[in-house]
Write a protein that holds these residues in place. Structure first.
Motif, short mmCIF file in Angstrom:
data_model
loop_
_atom_site.label_atom_id
_atom_site.label_comp_id
_atom_site.label_asym_id
_atom_site.label_seq_id
_atom_site.Cartn_x
_atom_site.Cartn_y
_atom_site.Cartn_z
N PHE A 45 3.77 -0.96 -9.18
CA PHE A 45 3.89 -1.22 -7.73
C PHE A 45 4.08 -2.72 -7.48
N ASN A 46 3.92 -3.18 -6.24
CA ASN A 46 3.97 -4.59 -5.83
C ASN A 46 4.94 -5.42 -6.67
N ARG A 61 4.01 -5.12 -10.68
CA ARG A 61 2.65 -5.03 -11.24
C ARG A 61 2.52 -3.66 -11.92
N ASP A 110 1.02 -9.05 -9.05
CA ASP A 110 1.47 -9.31 -7.67
C ASP A 110 2.48 -10.47 -7.62
N ARG A 156 -4.84 -15.75 -4.08
CA ARG A 156 -3.80 -14.78 -4.44
C ARG A 156 -2.60 -15.07 -3.55
N LYS A 214 -7.52 -9.64 6.71
CA LYS A 214 -6.77 -10.69 6.03
C LYS A 214 -5.28 -10.50 6.19
N TRP A 251 -12.88 3.72 0.83
CA TRP A 251 -11.76 2.89 1.29
C TRP A 251 -11.58 3.10 2.79
N TYR A 255 -3.23 -1.53 4.67
CA TYR A 255 -2.29 -2.64 4.46
C TYR A 255 -0.97 -2.27 5.12
N VAL A 296 -4.20 4.05 -3.98
CA VAL A 296 -4.91 3.48 -2.82
C VAL A 296 -4.13 3.83 -1.55
N THR A 299 -1.67 1.83 2.00
CA THR A 299 -1.40 0.50 1.45
C THR A 299 0.09 0.30 1.22
N PHE A 301 2.65 -2.98 0.44
CA PHE A 301 2.47 -4.38 -0.01
C PHE A 301 3.83 -4.95 -0.40
N ASP A 321 -0.39 1.48 -3.91
CA ASP A 321 -0.71 0.86 -5.20
C ASP A 321 -0.22 1.75 -6.34
#
Ligand code: BMA
Length: 353
Positions: A45-46, A61, A110, A156, A214, A251, A255, A296, A299, A301, A321
Motif C-alpha cells: 500500500f502507500n 510500502r 511510506d 513521518r 492529525k 480502531w 484517514y 485498517v 484509511t 493514504f 493499508d
C-alpha cells in the motif's frame, strides 16, 4: 496531553463525510496488491509514484505479517517498480535498499518520490529501536538509494519539493508531538539538501475542518498555474466508531484526503483549501466490504500524484493499508472545490489563551 487553553481546539467529532464527485476512481482498482510482489508480502500500500525520464516509478510500502507463515515477526520494506502507462506496474525482484553509512536502513516505508534537478529522490520514514525518523535518499540505479539527509525522531511524512524555492531546497515534515493532541505539517529549507533549518508551521490541523487528530503531506507538491498544490491526508477520530480491526486492535480513526494550495513564489503561504475531503473510503476495496480483506478500515493514504500533460491529475493512494489504488480529476475541477483560505494561526508562536 490535551491543552485546555489551546485556542485552536476544534470540534470533537467530524461527522459523516463523502468523496467529492470530482474524483473518478480507476475502474480496475486496486492497481497493485501483495500478490504483485515477487517476494512474500501480506499487504502492499502507500506508494510513492512519479514520472521520470518517460516512465512511471512506484515505491509501495510492503508489510509481511507473521501469520503469513514465512516470517517470525512483522517486517516492513519498500518495493520499487516501473510502468509505461502509470497503471500496470512491475516490481523489481528485491525491495529497494536505502544505504546509510554502509548499511541498508531497516523498515523503510511510506515513501514519496520526487524528481528534482533530473535526479530521482525518495523521501521516506524508517522505524527501528530508537523510534521513527524521516530521510531523503537519491537513486543510484537498480534498487539502490543513498541517504542524503536524515531527520531526528519523531517524524513521518517527509516530502521534498521538485524545485528550488528562491534558491533553496524545501521539504515538508510532520513531527509527532506529545504536547497538545494534534499533529501539523511543518516545512524546512536547505542550501544543499543535507542541512535543513528555518523550520516553521505550514498548515495546522485546525485549518482542515475534516481533521481532529492529525494531517500530513501526501505526494510531493505539484506546481500549477495557480500555485503549489499539496494533496494531504487528514485524520479524524470518533470514539463512537471504535470497533476491532481484523487482528483485534481497536480502531476509531478515519484517514481521508484533501488538497491545499500555496503561493507560487512563497509556498509557505496558504491560499486555498478543500473544506471537505476529496476522497473518503467508500468502495469495497477501501472499506473491506464485499469479501475484500483489508487491514485498517477507513484509511486512504495518498503518496503519489502525477499531473499529465492533458490536465488530468492522477492520485495514487493506499486503501485500507492493504493495496494501491488510483483516482483522477482535473485541475479545473479541483479549483471548483477549493475555497480561498489563509492559515488560522498567523504565526507558529501563538501564546495560550
Ligand atoms: C500511519 C502510517 C501509514 C498508515 C496509517 C494508517 O501512521 O503508518 O503507513 O497507512 O498510519 O494505519
Amino acid at each position: 496531553m490535551i491543552l485546555q487553553n489551546d485556542p485552536f481546539r476544534g470540534p470533537k467529532a467530524v461527522g459523516e463525510l463523502h468523496s467529492s464527485p470530482i474524483m473518478r476512481r480507476y475502474a480496475g482498482n486496486p492497481i497493485l496488491t501483495a500478490q504483485d510482489a515477487p517476494y512474500p508480502a501480506s499487504y502492499l500500500f502507500n506508494a510513492g509514484v512519479t514520472r521520470y525520464r518517460g516512465r512511471y516509478y512506484i515505491a509501495p510500502r510492503i508489510d509481511l505479517l507473521p501469520e503469513n507463515g514465512k516470517a517470525p515477526m512483522q517486517s516492513i520494506c519498500t518495493g520499487f517498480g516501473t510502468s509505461d502507462d502509470g497503471i500496470h506496474f512491475t516490481l523489481e525482484k528485491e525491495p529497494l535498499k536505502v544505504f546509510y553509512r554502509g548499511k541498508a536502513l531497516p523498515w523503510v516505508c511510506d515513501a514519496r518520490l520526487t524528481v528534482l534537478e533530473e535526479e530521482l529522490y525518495l523521501a521516506f520514514c524508517f522505524e527501528n529501536c530508537h523510534s521513527e525518523r524521516p530521510g531523503i535518499a537519491r537513486w543510484e540505479g537498480g534498487t539502490d538509494f543513498r541517504v542524503v539527509t536524515l531527520g531526528i525522531p519523531q517524524q513521518r511524512n517527509m516530502v521534498l519539493f521538485p524545485e528550488k524555492i528562491n534558491g533553496r531546497y524545501m521539504r515538508l515534515e510532520r513531527p509527532a508531538v506529545q504536547y497538545g493532541d494534534r499533529f501539523h505539517i511543518w516545512y524546512s529549507f536547505s542550501p544543499d539538501l543535507r542541512y535543513w533549518g528555518e523550520s516553521d508551521l505550514l498548515l495546522g490541523c485546525e485549518d482542515v475542518p475534516f481533521a481532529n487528530v492529525k494531517i500530513g503531506a501526501g505526494p510531493a507538491p505539484v506546481r500549477t498555474e495557480r500555485g503549489w498544490l499539496l494533496i494531504f491526508h487528514a485524520v479524524d477520530d470518533d470514539p463512537k466508531r471504535a470497533a476491532p480491526l481484523p487482528r483485534g486492535t481497536m480502531w476509531s480513526r478515519r484517514y481521508t484526503f484533501g488538497a491545499a494550495l500555496f503561493d507560487s513564489d512563497d509556498p509557505t503561504r496558504l491560499t486555498a483549501i478543500t473544506r471537505t475531503p476529496l476522497m473518503v473510503a467508500e468502495k469495497d476495496y477501501e472499506t473491506g466490504s464485499g469479501g475484500y480483506e483489508i487491514w485498517v478500515r477507513d484509511t486512504l493514504f495518498p503518496c503519489g500524484a502525477v499531473l499529465e500533460e492533458d490536465g488530468r491529475l492522477r492520485i495514487y493512494y493506499g486503501a485500507g493499508d492493504s493495496c494501491v489504488c488510483l483516482a483522477e480529476t482535473t485541475l479545473s475541477e479541483l479549483w471548483s472545490v477549493m475555497t480561498p483560505a489563509s492559515r488560522l494561526a498567523d504565526t507558529a508562536t501563538v501564546p495560550f489563551r
